[in-house]
Design a protein around this motif. Structure first.
Motif, PDB file in Angstrom:
ATOM      1  N   ALA B   1       0.834  -1.167   0.064  1.00 34.11           N
ATOM      2  CA  ALA B   1       0.016  -0.105  -0.026  1.00 34.11           C
ATOM      3  C   ALA B   1       0.724   1.301  -0.094  1.00 34.11           C
ATOM      4  O   ALA B   1       2.056   0.961   0.696  1.00 34.11           O
ATOM      5  CB  ALA B   1      -0.896  -0.129   1.128  1.00 34.11           C
ATOM      6  N   GLN B   2       0.390   2.198  -0.559  1.00 29.31           N
ATOM      7  CA  GLN B   2       1.207   3.519  -0.502  1.00 29.31           C
ATOM      8  C   GLN B   2       1.079   4.165   0.625  1.00 29.31           C
ATOM      9  O   GLN B   2       0.037   4.230   1.157  1.00 29.31           O
ATOM     10  CB  GLN B   2       0.288   4.327  -1.699  1.00 29.31           C
ATOM     11  N   LYS B   3       2.231   4.617   1.181  1.00 26.84           N
ATOM     12  CA  LYS B   3       2.250   5.399   2.178  1.00 26.84           C
ATOM     13  C   LYS B   3       1.961   6.761   2.103  1.00 26.84           C
ATOM     14  O   LYS B   3       1.513   7.377   3.069  1.00 26.84           O
ATOM     15  CB  LYS B   3       3.584   5.121   2.956  1.00 26.84           C
ATOM     16  N   VAL B   4       2.319   7.241   0.986  1.00 26.31           N
ATOM     17  CA  VAL B   4       1.984   8.689   0.634  1.00 26.31           C
ATOM     18  C   VAL B   4       1.213   8.769  -0.610  1.00 26.31           C
ATOM     19  O   VAL B   4       1.744   8.250  -1.721  1.00 26.31           O
ATOM     20  CB  VAL B   4       3.305   9.596   0.588  1.00 26.31           C
ATOM     21  N   THR B   5      -0.011   9.384  -0.663  1.00 23.84           N
ATOM     22  CA  THR B   5      -0.803   9.347  -2.018  1.00 23.84           C
ATOM     23  C   THR B   5      -1.078  10.875  -2.273  1.00 23.84           C
ATOM     24  O   THR B   5      -1.692  11.662  -1.553  1.00 23.84           O
ATOM     25  CB  THR B   5      -2.238   8.832  -1.575  1.00 23.84           C
ATOM     26  N   GLN B   6      -0.854  11.167  -3.431  1.00 27.79           N
ATOM     27  CA  GLN B   6      -1.031  12.338  -4.142  1.00 27.79           C
ATOM     28  C   GLN B   6      -1.969  12.207  -5.160  1.00 27.79           C
ATOM     29  O   GLN B   6      -1.516  11.949  -6.212  1.00 27.79           O
ATOM     30  CB  GLN B   6       0.198  13.093  -4.354  1.00 27.79           C
ATOM     31  N   ALA B   7      -3.411  12.322  -4.930  1.00 21.95           N
ATOM     32  CA  ALA B   7      -4.237  11.706  -5.949  1.00 21.95           C
ATOM     33  C   ALA B   7      -4.384  12.468  -7.218  1.00 21.95           C
ATOM     34  O   ALA B   7      -4.494  12.135  -8.188  1.00 21.95           O
ATOM     35  CB  ALA B   7      -5.645  11.743  -5.383  1.00 21.95           C
ATOM     36  N   GLN B   8      -3.963  14.060  -7.205  1.00 27.64           N
ATOM     37  CA  GLN B   8      -3.879  14.634  -8.224  1.00 27.64           C
ATOM     38  C   GLN B   8      -2.526  14.729  -8.891  1.00 27.64           C
ATOM     39  O   GLN B   8      -1.635  15.225  -8.548  1.00 27.64           O
ATOM     40  CB  GLN B   8      -4.010  16.145  -7.730  1.00 27.64           C
ATOM     41  N   THR B   9      -2.915  14.099 -10.195  1.00 24.91           N
ATOM     42  CA  THR B   9      -1.546  13.914 -10.972  1.00 24.91           C
ATOM     43  C   THR B   9      -1.218  15.302 -11.428  1.00 24.91           C
ATOM     44  O   THR B   9      -0.093  15.590 -11.675  1.00 24.91           O
ATOM     45  CB  THR B   9      -1.831  13.064 -12.272  1.00 24.91           C
ATOM     46  N   GLU B  10      -2.092  16.017 -12.070  1.00 26.69           N
ATOM     47  CA  GLU B  10      -1.626  17.154 -12.694  1.00 26.69           C
ATOM     48  C   GLU B  10      -2.745  18.305 -12.455  1.00 26.69           C
ATOM     49  O   GLU B  10      -3.886  18.104 -12.585  1.00 26.69           O
ATOM     50  CB  GLU B  10      -1.568  16.976 -14.061  1.00 26.69           C
ATOM     51  N   ILE B  11      -2.523  19.542 -12.103  1.00 29.16           N
ATOM     52  CA  ILE B  11      -3.542  20.658 -11.979  1.00 29.16           C
ATOM     53  C   ILE B  11      -3.293  21.803 -12.938  1.00 29.16           C
ATOM     54  O   ILE B  11      -1.914  22.199 -12.779  1.00 29.16           O
ATOM     55  CB  ILE B  11      -3.434  21.127 -10.436  1.00 29.16           C
ATOM     56  N   SER B  12      -4.369  22.644 -13.408  1.00 29.70           N
ATOM     57  CA  SER B  12      -3.790  23.650 -14.052  1.00 29.70           C
ATOM     58  C   SER B  12      -4.520  24.902 -13.542  1.00 29.70           C
ATOM     59  O   SER B  12      -5.899  24.475 -13.322  1.00 29.70           O
ATOM     60  CB  SER B  12      -3.998  23.485 -15.587  1.00 29.70           C
ATOM     61  N   VAL B  13      -3.980  25.982 -13.286  1.00 27.97           N
ATOM     62  CA  VAL B  13      -5.002  27.016 -13.016  1.00 27.97           C
ATOM     63  C   VAL B  13      -4.177  28.376 -13.802  1.00 27.97           C
ATOM     64  O   VAL B  13      -3.173  28.461 -14.545  1.00 27.97           O
ATOM     65  CB  VAL B  13      -4.546  27.428 -11.379  1.00 27.97           C
ATOM     66  N   VAL B  14      -4.962  29.473 -13.381  1.00 27.12           N
ATOM     67  CA  VAL B  14      -4.540  30.610 -13.962  1.00 27.12           C
ATOM     68  C   VAL B  14      -3.930  31.357 -13.090  1.00 27.12           C
ATOM     69  O   VAL B  14      -4.346  31.494 -11.974  1.00 27.12           O
ATOM     70  CB  VAL B  14      -5.738  31.342 -14.770  1.00 27.12           C
ATOM     71  N   GLU B  15      -3.184  32.317 -13.148  1.00 31.95           N
ATOM     72  CA  GLU B  15      -2.429  32.947 -12.303  1.00 31.95           C
ATOM     73  C   GLU B  15      -3.138  33.836 -11.573  1.00 31.95           C
ATOM     74  O   GLU B  15      -4.220  34.215 -11.985  1.00 31.95           O
ATOM     75  CB  GLU B  15      -1.364  34.100 -13.090  1.00 31.95           C
TER      76      GLU B  15
END
Lengths: 114, 116
Positions: B1-15
Motif C-alpha cells: 500500500a502507498q504510504k503517501v498518496t497524491q491523488a492529483q496528477t496534474e492541476i492547471s490554474v490561471v495566475e
C-alpha cells in the motif's frame, strides 16, 4: 556551500556498458540515498546507506550496486546498463537522528542507455 | 500500500488563482514527519517544509500555507495567488521516527501548471 554534488550530470551509455555515479556531500551526514525518477513514477529508492561501510537495498535495487567506503561519498554502479535504466538519478543525504530531518538532494544525473 | 498518496496528477490554474495540493499519508508510527518538496522545470528538488506529528498548527510562509490534520491523515499545501514561477512538480513525503526510520517515502507528485 557545496552540499550534495553528483557527477556526472549527463551520460549516454550503450547497452551492456558499465558506469559509476559519484555522490559527494560535505555536511558530515550519516545517511545517504540513491533515487531514480521516471516520468509519472515519482522518486523510487534504489539503495541507501546508514553510515560508512554499510549499504542496504531499497525498492528497486536490481541492476545496481553501491559502495560507501568514505562517509562523504556514495557510489552507484551499473555493471551492465540496460535501456530500462534510462532515468534521472538523484543522490540525497540526511543528518541524524534518523527519521527526523529532511533530505538534501543533489542536482540529479540524467542517464540515457541506448 | 502507498504510504503517501497524491491523488492529483496534474492541476492547471490561471495566475492569481488559489490552488490546494492534496497529500494523504498512512503510518502506524506514533512519531513521524511530513515534508513537501518542489521540483521546478530545471529539475532540482527544493525542500519547502517539515512538520512533525505532534504539531498540528497550520503554517504560513508568504503565499504558501500548509494544513496538517491527523484526523484525516492529510497534509495539504495551498498556494495563494499563484504565479507562473510556482509551476513545478510538488512532492509530499513521509518519514517515520521509529518504524522504518531509515527510509523516506515520497508520493508520486502533483504537477502544477500556472498559466499567465
Amino acid at each position: 556551500n557545496a552540499g550534495v554534488t553528483q557527477t556526472p550530470k549527463f551520460r549516454v551509455l550503450k547497452t551492456g556498458q558499465s558506469m559509476t555515479l559519484l555522490c559527494a556531500q560535505d555536511m558530515n551526514h550519516e545517511y545517504m540515498y540513491w533515487y531514480r525518477q521516471d516520468p509519472g513514477m515519482g522518486l523510487r529508492l534504489i539503495h541507501y546507506s546508514v553510515g560508512e561501510g554499510t549499504t542496504a537495498k531499497g525498492e528497486v535495487p536490481d541492476g545496481y550496486n553501491v559502495s560507501r567506503l568514505k562517509k562523504q561519498n556514495f557510489l552507484l554502479g551499473l555493471e551492465s546498463a540496460a535501456p530500462s535504466q534510462t532515468s534521472v538519478y538523484f543522490c540525497a543525504s540526511r543528518r541524524l537522528p534518523p527519521g527526523t530531518g529532511e533530505l538534501f538532494f543533489g542536482e540529479g544525473s540524467r542517464l540515457t542507455v541506448l | 500500500a502507498q504510504k503517501v498518496t497524491q491523488a492529483q496528477t496534474e492541476i492547471s490554474v490561471v495566475e492569481k488563482e488559489d490552488v490546494t495540493l492534496d497529500c494523504v499519508y498512512e503510518t502506524r508510527d506514533t512519531t513521524y514527519y511530513l515534508f513537501w518538496y518542489k521540483q521546478p522545470p530545471s529539475g532540482e528538488l527544493v525542500f519547502l517544509i517539515r512538520r512533525n506529528s505532534f504539531d498540528e498548527q497550520n503554517e504560513i510562509s508568504g503565499r504558501y500555507s500548509w494544513n496538517f490534520q491527523k484526523s484525516t491523515s492529510s497534509f495539504n499545501f495551498t498556494i495563494t495567488a499563484s504565479q507562473v514561477v510556482d509551476s513545478a512538480v510538488y512532492f509530499c513525503a513521509l518519514s517515520e521516527a521509529n518504524l522504518n526510520f531509515n527510509k523516506f517515502y515520497f508520493g508520486s507528485g502533483t504537477k502544477l501548471n500556472v498559466k499567465p
